[in-house]
Design a protein around this motif. Structure first.
Motif, PDB file in Angstrom:
ATOM      1  N   LEU A 143     -30.982 106.949  47.141  1.00 46.20           N
ATOM      2  CA  LEU A 143     -31.806 105.938  46.468  1.00 46.20           C
ATOM      3  C   LEU A 143     -33.230 105.965  46.996  1.00 46.20           C
ATOM      4  CD1 LEU A 143     -32.040 103.415  44.587  1.00 46.20           C
ATOM      5  CD2 LEU A 143     -31.471 102.062  46.625  1.00 46.20           C
ATOM      6  N   PHE A 144     -33.394 106.045  48.310  1.00 42.07           N
ATOM      7  CA  PHE A 144     -34.737 106.042  48.896  1.00 42.07           C
ATOM      8  C   PHE A 144     -35.504 107.323  48.564  1.00 42.07           C
ATOM      9  CE2 PHE A 144     -32.730 103.139  52.264  1.00 42.07           C
ATOM     10  CZ  PHE A 144     -32.974 102.023  51.501  1.00 42.07           C
ATOM     11  N   GLU A 145     -34.786 108.417  48.425  1.00 43.45           N
ATOM     12  CA  GLU A 145     -35.447 109.672  48.056  1.00 43.45           C
ATOM     13  C   GLU A 145     -35.879 109.672  46.593  1.00 43.45           C
ATOM     14  OE1 GLU A 145     -32.603 112.700  49.065  1.00 43.45           O
ATOM     15  OE2 GLU A 145     -33.068 112.563  51.207  1.00 43.45           O
ATOM     16  N   GLU A 146     -35.003 109.196  45.724  1.00 41.38           N
ATOM     17  CA  GLU A 146     -35.273 109.252  44.287  1.00 41.38           C
ATOM     18  C   GLU A 146     -36.055 108.049  43.765  1.00 41.38           C
ATOM     19  OE1 GLU A 146     -31.487 109.917  42.417  1.00 41.38           O
ATOM     20  OE2 GLU A 146     -31.254 111.872  43.396  1.00 41.38           O
ATOM     21  N   ARG A 147     -35.883 106.903  44.425  1.00 43.40           N
ATOM     22  CA  ARG A 147     -36.552 105.649  44.032  1.00 43.40           C
ATOM     23  C   ARG A 147     -36.440 105.418  42.518  1.00 43.40           C
ATOM     24  NH1 ARG A 147     -40.014 103.163  47.950  1.00 43.40           N
ATOM     25  NH2 ARG A 147     -41.207 102.272  46.246  1.00 43.40           N
ATOM     26  N   ASP A 148     -35.213 105.532  42.022  1.00 43.58           N
ATOM     27  CA  ASP A 148     -34.989 105.394  40.586  1.00 43.58           C
ATOM     28  C   ASP A 148     -34.473 104.018  40.170  1.00 43.58           C
ATOM     29  OD1 ASP A 148     -32.535 105.770  41.804  1.00 43.58           O
ATOM     30  OD2 ASP A 148     -31.796 107.221  40.348  1.00 43.58           O
ATOM     31  N   LEU A 149     -34.364 103.088  41.093  1.00 42.87           N
ATOM     32  CA  LEU A 149     -33.951 101.726  40.790  1.00 42.87           C
ATOM     33  C   LEU A 149     -35.187 100.897  40.449  1.00 42.87           C
ATOM     34  CD1 LEU A 149     -31.682  99.553  40.770  1.00 42.87           C
ATOM     35  CD2 LEU A 149     -32.206  99.191  43.202  1.00 42.87           C
ATOM     36  N   THR A 150     -35.143 100.201  39.310  1.00 42.09           N
ATOM     37  CA  THR A 150     -36.279  99.370  38.904  1.00 42.09           C
ATOM     38  C   THR A 150     -36.038  97.916  39.291  1.00 42.09           C
ATOM     39  OG1 THR A 150     -35.392  98.823  36.730  1.00 42.09           O
ATOM     40  CG2 THR A 150     -36.663 100.888  36.912  1.00 42.09           C
ATOM     41  N   LEU A 151     -37.111  97.140  39.275  1.00 44.39           N
ATOM     42  CA  LEU A 151     -36.996  95.704  39.546  1.00 44.39           C
ATOM     43  C   LEU A 151     -36.030  95.037  38.583  1.00 44.39           C
ATOM     44  CD1 LEU A 151     -40.754  94.791  40.089  1.00 44.39           C
ATOM     45  CD2 LEU A 151     -38.992  94.942  41.835  1.00 44.39           C
ATOM     46  N   GLY A 152     -36.145  95.376  37.310  1.00 43.85           N
ATOM     47  CA  GLY A 152     -35.275  94.780  36.299  1.00 43.85           C
ATOM     48  C   GLY A 152     -33.816  95.118  36.513  1.00 43.85           C
ATOM     49  N   GLU A 153     -33.540  96.378  36.853  1.00 44.61           N
ATOM     50  CA  GLU A 153     -32.158  96.787  37.108  1.00 44.61           C
ATOM     51  C   GLU A 153     -31.588  96.056  38.317  1.00 44.61           C
ATOM     52  OE1 GLU A 153     -32.261 101.362  35.438  1.00 44.61           O
ATOM     53  OE2 GLU A 153     -32.938 100.965  37.494  1.00 44.61           O
ATOM     54  N   TYR A 154     -32.401  95.946  39.369  1.00 44.53           N
ATOM     55  CA  TYR A 154     -31.921  95.251  40.568  1.00 44.53           C
ATOM     56  C   TYR A 154     -31.643  93.782  40.257  1.00 44.53           C
ATOM     57  CZ  TYR A 154     -31.195  93.927  45.376  1.00 44.53           C
ATOM     58  OH  TYR A 154     -30.630  93.458  46.532  1.00 44.53           O
ATOM     59  N   CYS A 155     -32.510  93.160  39.492  1.00 41.42           N
ATOM     60  CA  CYS A 155     -32.316  91.763  39.119  1.00 41.42           C
ATOM     61  C   CYS A 155     -31.048  91.606  38.270  1.00 41.42           C
ATOM     62  CB  CYS A 155     -33.536  91.231  38.381  1.00 41.42           C
ATOM     63  SG  CYS A 155     -33.435  89.468  38.014  1.00 41.42           S
ATOM     64  N   GLU A 156     -30.807  92.528  37.348  1.00 38.44           N
ATOM     65  CA  GLU A 156     -29.589  92.474  36.538  1.00 38.44           C
ATOM     66  C   GLU A 156     -28.337  92.601  37.398  1.00 38.44           C
ATOM     67  OE1 GLU A 156     -29.506  95.196  33.229  1.00 38.44           O
ATOM     68  OE2 GLU A 156     -31.547  94.647  32.646  1.00 38.44           O
ATOM     69  N   LEU A 157     -28.397  93.413  38.432  1.00 34.11           N
ATOM     70  CA  LEU A 157     -27.255  93.613  39.318  1.00 34.11           C
ATOM     71  C   LEU A 157     -27.012  92.425  40.237  1.00 34.11           C
ATOM     72  CD1 LEU A 157     -27.867  97.302  40.454  1.00 34.11           C
ATOM     73  CD2 LEU A 157     -26.000  96.495  38.987  1.00 34.11           C
ATOM     74  N   THR A 158     -28.082  91.823  40.729  1.00 36.66           N
ATOM     75  CA  THR A 158     -27.956  90.866  41.840  1.00 36.66           C
ATOM     76  C   THR A 158     -28.467  89.461  41.552  1.00 36.66           C
ATOM     77  OG1 THR A 158     -30.127  91.422  42.745  1.00 36.66           O
ATOM     78  CG2 THR A 158     -28.252  92.758  43.507  1.00 36.66           C
ATOM     79  N   TRP A 159     -29.266  89.301  40.529  1.00 37.24           N
ATOM     80  CA  TRP A 159     -29.966  88.043  40.228  1.00 37.24           C
ATOM     81  C   TRP A 159     -30.990  87.693  41.303  1.00 37.24           C
ATOM     82  CZ3 TRP A 159     -29.711  85.982  35.501  1.00 37.24           C
ATOM     83  CH2 TRP A 159     -28.668  86.406  34.689  1.00 37.24           C
ATOM     84  N   VAL A 160     -31.441  88.692  42.053  1.00 37.67           N
ATOM     85  CA  VAL A 160     -32.504  88.526  43.044  1.00 37.67           C
ATOM     86  C   VAL A 160     -33.751  89.176  42.460  1.00 37.67           C
ATOM     87  CG1 VAL A 160     -33.304  89.101  45.366  1.00 37.67           C
ATOM     88  CG2 VAL A 160     -30.886  88.554  44.975  1.00 37.67           C
ATOM     89  N   GLU A 161     -34.863  88.433  42.458  1.00 38.51           N
ATOM     90  CA  GLU A 161     -36.108  88.937  41.874  1.00 38.51           C
ATOM     91  C   GLU A 161     -37.140  89.238  42.954  1.00 38.51           C
ATOM     92  OE1 GLU A 161     -37.729  86.719  38.577  1.00 38.51           O
ATOM     93  OE2 GLU A 161     -35.746  85.904  38.122  1.00 38.51           O
ATOM     94  N   PHE A 162     -37.814  90.358  42.786  1.00 40.76           N
ATOM     95  CA  PHE A 162     -38.929  90.752  43.644  1.00 40.76           C
ATOM     96  C   PHE A 162     -40.173  90.875  42.789  1.00 40.76           C
ATOM     97  CE2 PHE A 162     -35.238  92.182  45.987  1.00 40.76           C
ATOM     98  CZ  PHE A 162     -35.569  91.918  47.295  1.00 40.76           C
TER      99      PHE A 162
END
Length: 95
Positions: A47-66
């Motif tokens: 994940l850290f190498e590819e950095r392919d996770l977006t803010l929106g995807e993370y929020c959809e997964l966790t309901w945590v917003e950055f």
């Protein structure tokens, strides 16, 4: 991002768990099958190498917003360090 890491985030880094269960999660990982910790290490590294996770995807997964990708990845690096590398500081997501 590996689907297994997405599942891990959904289950263990969601808004309900991230504020209250990080210490228990660290203990669970340390006491579980070593292969799980190795898998988590590999998934986070990828994940850290590819950095392919977006803010929106993370929020959809966790309901945590950055606010920014940098903030999200800095938090995830702290989670990784705490859970798998022996860091002492418990990571806290934004309110």
């Amino acid at each position: 991002m590996e689907p297994e890491l997405a599942g891990f985030m959904r289950q263990y880094l969601n808004v309900e768990m991230a504020f209250s269960s990080m210490e228990r999660l660290k203990t669970t990982i340390s006491r579980s099958n070593p292969a799980w910790g190795e898998d988590l290490q590999r998934w986070f590294t990828q994940l850290f190498e590819e950095r392919d996770l977006t803010l929106g995807e993370y929020c959809e997964l966790t309901w945590v917003e950055f606010e920014t990708d940098e903030e999200m990845y800095a938090y995830l690096e702290k989670v990784h360090a705490y859970l798998l590398l022996g860091a002492e500081e418990v990571p806290v997501p934004p309110d």
